[in-house]
Design a protein around this motif. Structure first.
Motif, PDB file in Angstrom:
ATOM      1  N   GLU A  39     -23.759 -22.815  23.787  1.00 41.44           N
ATOM      2  CA  GLU A  39     -24.592 -24.023  23.689  1.00 41.44           C
ATOM      3  C   GLU A  39     -24.853 -24.402  22.241  1.00 41.44           C
ATOM      4  N   TRP A  40     -25.081 -23.404  21.407  1.00 45.28           N
ATOM      5  CA  TRP A  40     -25.358 -23.729  20.001  1.00 45.28           C
ATOM      6  C   TRP A  40     -24.097 -24.206  19.283  1.00 45.28           C
ATOM      7  N   VAL A  41     -22.960 -23.653  19.615  1.00 48.00           N
ATOM      8  CA  VAL A  41     -21.691 -24.121  19.044  1.00 48.00           C
ATOM      9  C   VAL A  41     -21.480 -25.592  19.396  1.00 48.00           C
ATOM     10  N   GLN A  42     -21.764 -25.938  20.644  1.00 48.68           N
ATOM     11  CA  GLN A  42     -21.602 -27.333  21.063  1.00 48.68           C
ATOM     12  C   GLN A  42     -22.576 -28.247  20.307  1.00 48.68           C
ATOM     13  N   ALA A  43     -23.818 -27.756  20.095  1.00 48.03           N
ATOM     14  CA  ALA A  43     -24.807 -28.567  19.377  1.00 48.03           C
ATOM     15  C   ALA A  43     -24.381 -28.808  17.935  1.00 48.03           C
ATOM     16  N   VAL A  44     -23.864 -27.763  17.266  1.00 50.08           N
ATOM     17  CA  VAL A  44     -23.425 -27.929  15.877  1.00 50.08           C
ATOM     18  C   VAL A  44     -22.215 -28.854  15.830  1.00 50.08           C
ATOM     19  N   ALA A  45     -21.316 -28.689  16.766  1.00 46.28           N
ATOM     20  CA  ALA A  45     -20.127 -29.536  16.795  1.00 46.28           C
ATOM     21  C   ALA A  45     -20.478 -30.998  17.037  1.00 46.28           C
ATOM     22  N   ALA A  46     -21.595 -31.231  17.741  1.00 47.76           N
ATOM     23  CA  ALA A  46     -22.007 -32.613  18.034  1.00 47.76           C
ATOM     24  C   ALA A  46     -22.540 -33.342  16.810  1.00 47.76           C
ATOM     25  N   ASP A  47     -22.787 -32.591  15.712  1.00 45.55           N
ATOM     26  CA  ASP A  47     -23.294 -33.213  14.475  1.00 45.55           C
ATOM     27  C   ASP A  47     -22.146 -33.893  13.747  1.00 45.55           C
ATOM     28  N   THR A  48     -21.964 -35.155  14.006  1.00 44.75           N
ATOM     29  CA  THR A  48     -20.899 -35.920  13.344  1.00 44.75           C
ATOM     30  C   THR A  48     -21.370 -36.551  12.049  1.00 44.75           C
ATOM     31  N   ASP A  49     -22.687 -36.510  11.769  1.00 46.69           N
ATOM     32  CA  ASP A  49     -23.222 -37.177  10.574  1.00 46.69           C
ATOM     33  C   ASP A  49     -23.102 -36.302   9.330  1.00 46.69           C
ATOM     34  N   TYR A  50     -23.426 -35.017   9.423  1.00 46.46           N
ATOM     35  CA  TYR A  50     -23.481 -34.157   8.227  1.00 46.46           C
ATOM     36  C   TYR A  50     -22.370 -33.110   8.257  1.00 46.46           C
ATOM     37  N   TYR A  51     -22.362 -32.292   9.296  1.00 49.12           N
ATOM     38  CA  TYR A  51     -21.278 -31.323   9.392  1.00 49.12           C
ATOM     39  C   TYR A  51     -19.946 -32.038   9.611  1.00 49.12           C
ATOM     40  N   GLY A  52     -19.991 -33.102  10.410  1.00 49.53           N
ATOM     41  CA  GLY A  52     -18.755 -33.827  10.689  1.00 49.53           C
ATOM     42  C   GLY A  52     -18.143 -34.426   9.435  1.00 49.53           C
ATOM     43  N   ARG A  53     -18.981 -34.873   8.495  1.00 46.70           N
ATOM     44  CA  ARG A  53     -18.475 -35.480   7.257  1.00 46.70           C
ATOM     45  C   ARG A  53     -18.260 -34.454   6.150  1.00 46.70           C
ATOM     46  N   ALA A  54     -18.782 -33.240   6.351  1.00 47.74           N
ATOM     47  CA  ALA A  54     -18.621 -32.189   5.344  1.00 47.74           C
ATOM     48  C   ALA A  54     -18.248 -30.889   6.046  1.00 47.74           C
ATOM     49  N   PRO A  55     -17.017 -30.792   6.549  1.00 45.33           N
ATOM     50  CA  PRO A  55     -16.627 -29.597   7.323  1.00 45.33           C
ATOM     51  C   PRO A  55     -16.645 -28.307   6.511  1.00 45.33           C
ATOM     52  N   GLN A  56     -16.693 -28.454   5.184  1.00 43.10           N
ATOM     53  CA  GLN A  56     -16.763 -27.268   4.327  1.00 43.10           C
ATOM     54  C   GLN A  56     -18.180 -26.724   4.213  1.00 43.10           C
ATOM     55  N   LEU A  57     -19.137 -27.320   4.947  1.00 49.79           N
ATOM     56  CA  LEU A  57     -20.556 -26.973   4.827  1.00 49.79           C
ATOM     57  C   LEU A  57     -20.803 -25.473   4.988  1.00 49.79           C
ATOM     58  N   PHE A  58     -20.257 -24.880   6.041  1.00 51.58           N
ATOM     59  CA  PHE A  58     -20.551 -23.470   6.305  1.00 51.58           C
ATOM     60  C   PHE A  58     -19.821 -22.552   5.343  1.00 51.58           C
ATOM     61  N   ALA A  59     -18.663 -22.999   4.868  1.00 56.20           N
ATOM     62  CA  ALA A  59     -17.960 -22.202   3.860  1.00 56.20           C
ATOM     63  C   ALA A  59     -18.782 -22.140   2.577  1.00 56.20           C
ATOM     64  N   GLU A  60     -19.369 -23.277   2.184  1.00 51.49           N
ATOM     65  CA  GLU A  60     -20.215 -23.297   0.987  1.00 51.49           C
ATOM     66  C   GLU A  60     -21.492 -22.491   1.214  1.00 51.49           C
ATOM     67  N   LEU A  61     -22.030 -22.572   2.434  1.00 48.79           N
ATOM     68  CA  LEU A  61     -23.242 -21.816   2.745  1.00 48.79           C
ATOM     69  C   LEU A  61     -22.995 -20.318   2.625  1.00 48.79           C
ATOM     70  N   THR A  62     -21.939 -19.821   3.254  1.00 45.76           N
ATOM     71  CA  THR A  62     -21.677 -18.382   3.199  1.00 45.76           C
ATOM     72  C   THR A  62     -21.349 -17.937   1.783  1.00 45.76           C
ATOM     73  N   SER A  63     -20.717 -18.815   1.025  1.00 41.15           N
ATOM     74  CA  SER A  63     -20.426 -18.482  -0.377  1.00 41.15           C
ATOM     75  C   SER A  63     -21.712 -18.295  -1.167  1.00 41.15           C
ATOM     76  N   VAL A  64     -22.675 -19.207  -0.983  1.00 42.10           N
ATOM     77  CA  VAL A  64     -23.962 -19.110  -1.677  1.00 42.10           C
ATOM     78  C   VAL A  64     -24.723 -17.870  -1.225  1.00 42.10           C
ATOM     79  N   LEU A  65     -24.715 -17.608   0.066  1.00 41.16           N
ATOM     80  CA  LEU A  65     -25.451 -16.453   0.600  1.00 41.16           C
ATOM     81  C   LEU A  65     -24.915 -15.146   0.016  1.00 41.16           C
ATOM     82  N   ARG A  66     -23.577 -15.068  -0.090  1.00 43.65           N
ATOM     83  CA  ARG A  66     -22.994 -13.847  -0.661  1.00 43.65           C
ATOM     84  C   ARG A  66     -23.267 -13.755  -2.154  1.00 43.65           C
TER      85      ARG A  66
END
Length: 1012
Positions: free
Chosen positions: A872-899
């Motif tokens: 359900e949460w995967v579907q909710a994140v995938a439904a975000d076409t405004d921010y994640y949809g326009r910046a698919p590198q979002l989670f890659a940048e997030l994990t990079s910062v976290l590390r």
């Protein structure tokens, strides 16, 4: 003693008492008092006795009145004692001689002399009144002009003598002089008993007219003195008048006992008691810039040049003021009690107290006219006296008030205390209130119990006095700060100008006034009495609202729905003022709220915080939160520097052990968090965030307690939609607050960069630098506000998302996709390299700006919800076409910062990468499926957000929409978007047949895609 010897003893005694003799050889001008030979009376008595009379003429009971009349008929020599004062002296000397009667051994002679001396006292009283009212004996013109004020002169002389004996200053005389001024007309101290005998003698013979000039003079004296002046002199004299019951009655019969006043200022100035209640340490704000009438000026004497004074000096002045206030309130209360204990004046004093409140409606207006309302000092004294009247029944455990308090009193237009259409009720319109009262009617005899009247008058007095003065104090403090800031911002030349000097004087006046209010409102005894009263008020409100409390048991939740009319018709100020006073005490004297009182208030808060059916105005419930929050144990180190309530441990303990609090506090707070969206206040937009921050901090505190966390989990099951609404509001607030903060950042950054370049900053004109600094301080304040508010919201989302039971509410159709979208929105700003550069601040901690912490919190929210329900949460994140949809590198940048920053353990970062991969896989699958769909039939497409409907429902207007789309909208606006009529999720009608057709069509489209 033989009869002849007794006759001589009686003559000698009367000679001393009356100051007269029938034998010329006994006359003495130097005696005290002077002994005057009554030649005319002696001649008459000789004539009456005839030639056969034996022995000298003697004064006796039979000729005592003739001797007194003869003495009064004599033309007094220059400088002699005025007749009235002579008669008062006769009374005093007769009283002295009465104490010596026991020296006679013969009881019959004791009785005879006692009767003679009693006659002298009666004659002194009678002829004093006759002289004052009929002018039947010769007296100096000064005495004639002074009239009944001669009695006041004698009272003054008695007070001065008493003060001299105790070493204390006495009251001023009628001419306004000091106690050392000579008494006019040879006035001697009025002896005990004279005033009372005088009152009873002339009770039915024009007593009000005789007492009127005395009262007027005392009123004039009282109107000129402040709390540091000699107010006790005129006040004690008025109390002495009131103590004699006929005189007390005469006071209430004066035309100005209760003048036909138009407003509160008139009543204070011209009613008998008004000037006495006006004695205060508080300045008259209607006369700012004008020399005060009451002297000495407390502000000048105690707080002039306060900024340069030693703190110890200021504390000493404050303590002196508070001690004087307590003494004054005690004296005023004693005065009022004299009238209440007299059955002939009881109604009059109650009428005066009610009129003092009714005439001051100006004080409860948003923009009052100070010139029409009583002074703040009058109002606080009135409240103090009424609180003291309530003390005997104020303890709710005593039960003295139950059965006597009657809410009908606030609805009855014939009641002594007026409540009108402007008094907003807790949950009833003025029309509903009138209809309810018409149905229940007034008491059979039309009268309300004394306890009932005192209670409701005290509540109104606290509203007009203590609460209003708190508002005035805060207003004056703000004005003082602004004036001082503006003056300091002036150049030396501007400060020396007329306008600069005017501003300096105004700032000094305001600063001293603030100290006066501070001293008055921090008075421990006043606050303790007010807290005791509001404890009774809280118990009474619970009895009105809860049937179990009404019968003497603890209140039970939920409250009846619909609520009892008795609680609905209660005026709002009962609840508002209780919260205000608790808040005030929590800020300055939390030690006064002892554990027993705190438990009562905690139960009160728990019951009403989440009861909108009883309390329509969410602002009132917000005031309770603010008060409760002020007693909370604070974990924020910055606030600990200012206060750490001594009662914090008691509050924490009540949170942990009180069953009603444990079971219902979380639900009450969640309900209010939602309801506070609309408060009907002019500044509701900002108030709601302040209240929600306080609610949030309390909820975070409660989350740390296992019993409250368990209650919250149960609430998520029992009141699922309440939790969904709460999450929806959290999302709204987080989006607004963080967005506003991010918008403010560039303004602060631009000025900070300019200030860092010393040359560029110095090149700006001085006026422009001032403007920029002002704008910077304002933007910095707003930034700090937004960051602080948002930190609480994000913390609540983090805590609730982590808990498996509560996090289930995040997967409701109305909030699931929005949660993912808003999280992604902020992560985009915080992790994208080009965006992160925009977030840098000089000294970010000063603003509560912790971007690393925020990144980790947002990442954890994603992680918690992913682990709770992965698909359900995967579907909710995938439904975000405004921010994640326009910046698919979002989670890659997030994990990079976290590390890179080490913000989360590696296993958590890996889990986020796993989630991102699952989202990408789901997106590709869904995208392929949607691309394969042929044109969607109109009846299958959601008219609100587009796309295929998965769960179609029919609205009350008849339109068909997707359930998840309308559910989200109804949380913000509970109306049908087509008809604008009220609509809730319960009004949505499922359409299973349409849903089946849509599912069949989708399956058909999938089949076609598989074939291709």
């Amino acid at each position: 003693m033989s009869s002849a010897a007794y006759a001589k003893y009686e003559d000698s005694t009367l000679r001393k008492v009356l100051g007269v003799c029938l034998d010329a050889s006994q006359a003495s001008a130097g005696a005290s008092p002077p002994v005057l030979f009554l030649a005319g009376l002696a001649e008459e008595l000789h004539a009456e006795a005839g030639d056969g009379a034996v022995g000298a003429l003697l004064l006796c009971r039979d000729n005592a009145e003739r001797a007194l009349m003869a003495r009064l008929s004599e033309e007094p020599p220059a400088g002699a004692q005025w007749p009235v004062h002579y008669l008062i002296g006769v009374y005093a000397r007769a009283a002295d001689e009465l104490r010596n009667v026991g020296m006679l051994k013969d009881p019959s002679q004791q009785q005879a002399l006692t009767e003679t001396l009693q006659l002298c006292r009666q004659l002194a009283v009678s002829y004093s009144g006759l002289i004052l009212s009929l002018d039947m004996f010769p007296q100096p013109s000064e005495a004639q002009h002074r009239g009944a004020l001669q009695l006041l002169d004698s009272l003054d002389a008695a007070a001065a003598a008493s003060a001299a004996a105790t070493g204390l200053a006495g009251p001023g005389f009628a001419d306004g002089g000091s106690s050392g001024s000579p008494a006019p007309g040879g006035a001697a101290p009025m002896p005990p008993g004279f005033l009372e005998d005088f009152a009873f003698r002339f009770a039915d013979e024009g007593l009000p007219g005789l007492v009127a000039p005395i009262v007027t003079a005392l009123m004039q004296r009282a109107s000129k003195v402040s709390l540091l002046g000699d107010y006790s002199g005129p006040l004690s004299l008025l109390a002495r008048l009131a103590a004699a019951k006929p005189l007390g009655k005469a006071l209430t019969q004066l035309p100005y006992w209760l003048p036909a006043q138009q407003d509160g200022r008139t009543l204070e100035s011209f009613s008998v008691l008004g000037p006495f209640f006006g004695v205060s340490a508080l300045p008259d704000t209607a006369r700012m810039g004008v020399p005060p009438v009451r002297q000495p000026d407390v502000a000048t004497q105690c707080f002039s040049n306060a900024a340069t004074r030693r703190p110890g000096d200021l504390r000493q002045s404050i303590q002196a003021i508070q001690a004087a206030q307590q003494q004054l309130r005690g004296a005023l209360h004693s005065l009022v009690m004299l009238f209440l204990k007299n059955q002939e004046t009881r109604e009059a004093i109650l009428a005066w107290l009610a009129a003092a409140l009714n005439s001051n409606g100006e004080r409860i207006k948003m923009r009052p006219n100070a010139a029409k309302a009583c002074t703040d000092g009058f109002a606080v004294n009135l409240a103090g006296v009424l609180l003291k009247l309530c003390e005997p029944f104020a303890d709710p455990l005593s039960g003295k008030a139950w059965g006597k308090l009657d809410v009908r009193y606030t609805c009855d237009t014939s009641a002594r205390l007026h409540h009108g259409p402007d008094d907003t009720r807790l949950h009833a319109t003025s029309e509903e209130t009138a209809r309810w009262f018409a149905g229940v009617g007034a008491p059979a005899d039309g009268k309300y119990h004394f306890i009932c009247e005192c209670f409701f008058m005290a509540a109104r007095a606290l509203q007009m006095g203590v609460k209003k003065n708190m508002e005035n104090f805060e207003g004056l403090a703000r004005s003082s700060h602004h004036y001082q800031e503006d003056y300091e911002a002036m150049s030396p030349a501007e400060q020396a100008s007329f306008e600069g000097q005017r501003m300096k004087l105004a700032a000094a006046w305001l600063q001293a006034a603030v100290y006066c209010y501070d001293a008055t409102l921090q008075d421990q005894s006043l606050l303790a009495e007010a807290l005791g009263f509001y404890r009774l008020s809280a118990a009474y409100q619970l009895r009105l609202a809860s049937p179990t409390a009404a019968t003497g048991g603890p209140p039970s939740l939920p409250l009846p729905d619909p609520p009892t009319k008795e609680i609905c018709v209660l005026p709002e100020y009962f609840m508002e003022d209780l919260g205000e006073l608790l808040l005030w005490a929590g800020r300055i004297r939390p030690d006064l709220v002892e554990s027993r009182r705190m438990e009562d208030f905690m139960v009160y808060f728990t019951v009403f915080l989440g009861s909108p059916s009883c309390v329509r105005n969410a602002y009132l419930r917000g005031k309770m939160v603010e008060a409760l929050h002020s007693y909370m144990p604070q974990e924020d180190s910055e606030r600990q520097r200012y206060r750490q309530p001594a009662s914090a441990s008691e509050v924490a303990l009540l949170f942990e052990v009180h069953p009603l609090v444990i079971q219902h506090m979380v639900g009450s707070l969640l309900q209010l968090y939602i309801d506070i969206e609309i408060t009907d206040r002019h500044n509701q937009f900002y108030e709601k965030f302040a209240t929600r921050q306080q609610i949030g901090e309390i909820l975070v505190h409660l989350w740390g307690m296992p019993q409250h966390r368990a209650a919250w989990r149960q609430l998520a099951k029992d009141r699922y939609k309440l939790n969904v609404q709460f999450i929806h509001v959290l999302l709204n607030d987080s989006q607004f607050l963080l967005q506003e903060a991010l918008n403010k950042l560039p303004q602060v950054q631009e000025t900070e960069r300019l200030q860092a370049d010393a040359a560029a900053w110095a090149a700006l004109p001085a006026e422009q630098r001032r403007e920029r600094e002002t704008a910077l301080h304002q933007a910095q304040g707003q930034l700090k506000y937004y960051f602080r508010q948002s930190s609480v919201v994000i913390k609540l989302m983090q805590l609730t998302a982590e808990d498996h039971a509560v996090s289930a509410c995040y997967f409701d159709d109305a909030v699931c996709n929005r949660t993912a979208k808003i999280n992604d929105f902020f992560l985009k700003y915080l992790t994208a390299p080009e965006e992160r550069k925009k977030l840098r601040l000089k000294e970010p901690e000063k603003f509560g700006w912790h971007p690393k912490q925020l990144i980790s919190q947002l990442a954890q929210i994603h992680l918690y919800l992913y682990r709770a329900r992965r698909q359900e949460w995967v579907q909710a994140v995938a439904a975000d076409t405004d921010y994640y949809g326009r910046a698919p590198q979002l989670f890659a940048e997030l994990t990079s910062v976290l590390r890179a920053l080490g913000l989360l353990p590696e296993e958590d970062v890996a889990a986020l990468e796993e989630m991102a991969a699952a989202v990408e896989q789901y997106k590709s699958t869904v995208q392929e499926e949607e691309e394969a769909f042929e044109d969607i039939p109109e009846e299958y497409e959601d008219p609100l957000l587009g796309g295929v409907m998965r769960d179609p429902v029919r609205l009350p207007s008849g339109n068909v929409v997707e359930r998840s789309s309308i559910a989200q909208q109804l949380l913000t606006d509970p109306r049908d978007p087509y008809s604008r009529q009220r609509c809730t999720e319960d009004d949505l009608v499922p359409l299973p047949e349409l849903k089946a057709r849509i599912e069949a069509w989708v399956a058909e489209q999938r089949g076609k895609r598989m074939q291709s």
